[in-house]
Design a protein around this motif. Structure first.
Motif, PDB file in Angstrom:
ATOM      1  N   ILE B  36       0.833  -1.207   0.000  1.00 40.36           N
ATOM      2  CA  ILE B  36       0.000   0.000   0.000  1.00 40.36           C
ATOM      3  C   ILE B  36       0.869   1.258   0.000  1.00 40.36           C
ATOM      4  N   TYR B  39       0.960   3.508  -2.939  1.00 39.66           N
ATOM      5  CA  TYR B  39      -0.188   4.376  -3.210  1.00 39.66           C
ATOM      6  C   TYR B  39      -0.382   5.402  -2.099  1.00 39.66           C
ATOM      7  N   HIS B  40      -0.168   4.959  -0.857  1.00 44.56           N
ATOM      8  CA  HIS B  40      -0.469   5.805   0.291  1.00 44.56           C
ATOM      9  C   HIS B  40       0.412   7.055   0.321  1.00 44.56           C
ATOM     10  N   GLN B  43      -0.319   9.653  -2.373  1.00 40.62           N
ATOM     11  CA  GLN B  43      -1.558  10.360  -2.067  1.00 40.62           C
ATOM     12  C   GLN B  43      -1.323  11.450  -1.024  1.00 40.62           C
ATOM     13  N   LEU B  86      -8.267  10.000   0.666  1.00 42.96           N
ATOM     14  CA  LEU B  86      -7.710   8.743   0.154  1.00 42.96           C
ATOM     15  C   LEU B  86      -6.525   8.296   1.013  1.00 42.96           C
ATOM     16  N   THR B  90      -6.422   4.801   3.028  1.00 45.79           N
ATOM     17  CA  THR B  90      -5.377   3.789   2.815  1.00 45.79           C
ATOM     18  C   THR B  90      -4.544   3.603   4.078  1.00 45.79           C
ATOM     19  N   ILE B  93      -6.494   1.448   6.519  1.00 46.79           N
ATOM     20  CA  ILE B  93      -6.487   0.028   6.126  1.00 46.79           C
ATOM     21  C   ILE B  93      -5.159  -0.605   6.543  1.00 46.79           C
TER      22      ILE B  93
END
Lengths: 227, 220
Positions: B36, B39-40, B43, B86, B90, B93
């Motif tokens: 992740i 992406y995290h 963002q 977002l 993330t 999660i």
């Protein structure tokens, strides 16, 4: 240069004295702050009864009470100018820096008086340990400077908006949250009996935050005030 | 119209998504969940860029008083809020998988929560002022004032309180988690792709606002 800064100081003082005199005449800000503080304190104390509280909970409760009491009165200094329609005259007679510094000092005074009443009552009602009272006082003074520094510009902003009451807390809370976290952490440590050296990092953070907030406010205030 | 870079971005992002799931996990101790990270962090990075852009256009508005700058400041804040959400999701999660709970007031979570609140308050202020020019000036001041707290939130506060957040972030000084060359390439490609995507969206918003303003004033 020297002359103009001396002029600024005397003008700021004039704004401060004017606000102080108005406040003593109506006592609106003081009444709001005291009644809100005492009511919250009474509710908290009543709900908790004689339960003995840990320093963590005491620190958190203390700053929640202070935050909401401050929110009830600090915006008054600018809202009053708009409501009594005196803002325009003040804009014509004093330059923005003097107005801002005068109002900032007024809010500091209001906060110090508020803290001077609510803090002893808090210690009485909650039976908090008084061993580190001098250290707690240091945190308290730094906290009041931070509160005043971060909220005075926001008070100016909301005095120009259409819904004033709720908006002040909404706008001020995120700006205040970093310092409220630092204040809660440092009060917790002081109440647990630790020395000021243990919280020096947090104090540095709080002082730096206040300086940054005041500088930014002075730079930005004229854009709000001329609106 | 020069379209080639848009196809390139599409292709690049598809490849990054493919590779991020097929190569070995970037950190073995955390395992699969550490993917992740590709992406995290981009963002969170876009979130800060967008808020910086919002502050930049706010300053520009206060200096020049062009209504378009106010539109762009507001739209940047909107984009920032989206990417902030977002990054929060993330992050939550990841927190659930590795720390066992979606939310536990880790300093990083506190910081991002405050950022969400700040820009929530920004839009509350926008809706509370009727007059357009007054709204633009007041919200510009608030956006700049709020942006000043970002360094405290991103750099200072997380260091003052013990944190569980992996020290692999690009903004942390002690890079304990050393990225291998492969991971580094994927990560920086992802960061670049996200940044290009952001500026693309921003450009579309800029054009839309320009057209809207022109329609209003009848110059089109």
């Amino acid at each position: 240069m020297g002359k103009s800064s001396a002029g600024l100081a005397s003008k700021s003082l004039a704004v401060y004295v004017k606000d102080l005199r108005l406040e003593l005449r109506s006592r609106f800000g003081l009444n709001a702050v005291f009644m809100f503080g005492i009511t919250t304190l009474a509710v908290v104390s009543f709900a908790l009864g004689q339960a003995s509280l840990s320093p963590k909970i005491l620190g958190a409760l203390f700053w929640i009470i202070i935050f909401f009491s401050a929110m009830s009165g600090l915006a008054q200094v600018f809202v009053r100018e708009e409501e009594q329609q005196t803002a325009l005259t003040l804009r014509l007679t004093a330059d923005p820096d003097a107005v801002f510094l005068g109002k900032l000092c007024f809010n500091f005074s209001l906060l110090i008086i508020m803290a001077a009443v609510i803090t002893p009552l808090f210690f009485v009602f909650t039976d908090a340990p008084t061993a580190g009272a001098i250290n707690f006082l240091v945190i308290l003074v730094v906290g009041m400077i931070d509160l005043g520094a971060a909220t005075t510009l926001i008070a100016a902003i909301i005095s120009k908006a259409s819904v004033k009451g709720a908006l002040f807390a909404v706008l001020a809370f995120p700006i205040l949250l970093p310092m409220l976290i630092a204040l809660t952490l440092s009060s917790e440590k002081i109440l647990a009996g630790e020395s000021l050296g243990e919280v020096s990092k947090l104090l540095q953070f709080l002082i730096a935050y206040a300086i940054v907030m005041i500088t930014a406010s002075i730079l930005l205030f004229k854009y709000v005030w001329q609106e | 119209m020069n379209m080639w870079w848009k196809y390139l971005l599409f292709l690049g992002m598809s490849v990054i998504i493919w590779i991020s799931f097929t190569t070995p996990a970037p950190q073995q101790e955390i395992g699969e969940a550490s993917r992740i990270f590709y992406y995290h962090i981009p963002q969170a990075w876009i979130c800060v860029i967008a808020f910086a852009m919002s502050a930049y256009y706010s300053i520009k508005y206060l200096r020049k008083r062009h209504a378009l700058d106010d539109d762009l400041a507001a739209d940047s804040a909107r984009l920032g809020l989206l990417f902030c959400l977002l990054a929060t999701i993330t992050g939550a999660i990841f927190a659930k998988v590795t720390w066992g709970a979606f939310w536990n007031w880790d300093p990083r979570q506190t910081s991002i929560f405050i950022l969400l609140l700040i820009y929530g308050a920004y839009f509350a202020l926008r809706s509370a002022v009727e007059d357009e020019e007054r709204r633009a000036a007041l919200t510009a001041v608030y956006a700049i004032f709020a942006f000043i707290t970002v360094p405290f939130l991103v750099f200072v506060l997380p260091r003052m309180v013990p944190s569980l957040h992996p020290t692999d972030s690009v903004i942390n000084k002690n890079l304990k988690f050393t990225m291998g060359p492969e991971v580094r390439t994927i990560f920086f490609s992802s960061l670049t792709a996200f940044t290009v995507l952001y500026f693309w969206i921003f450009n579309i918003l800029k054009k839309t606002n320009l057209i809207r303003r022109k329609l209003e004033t009848g110059t089109i």
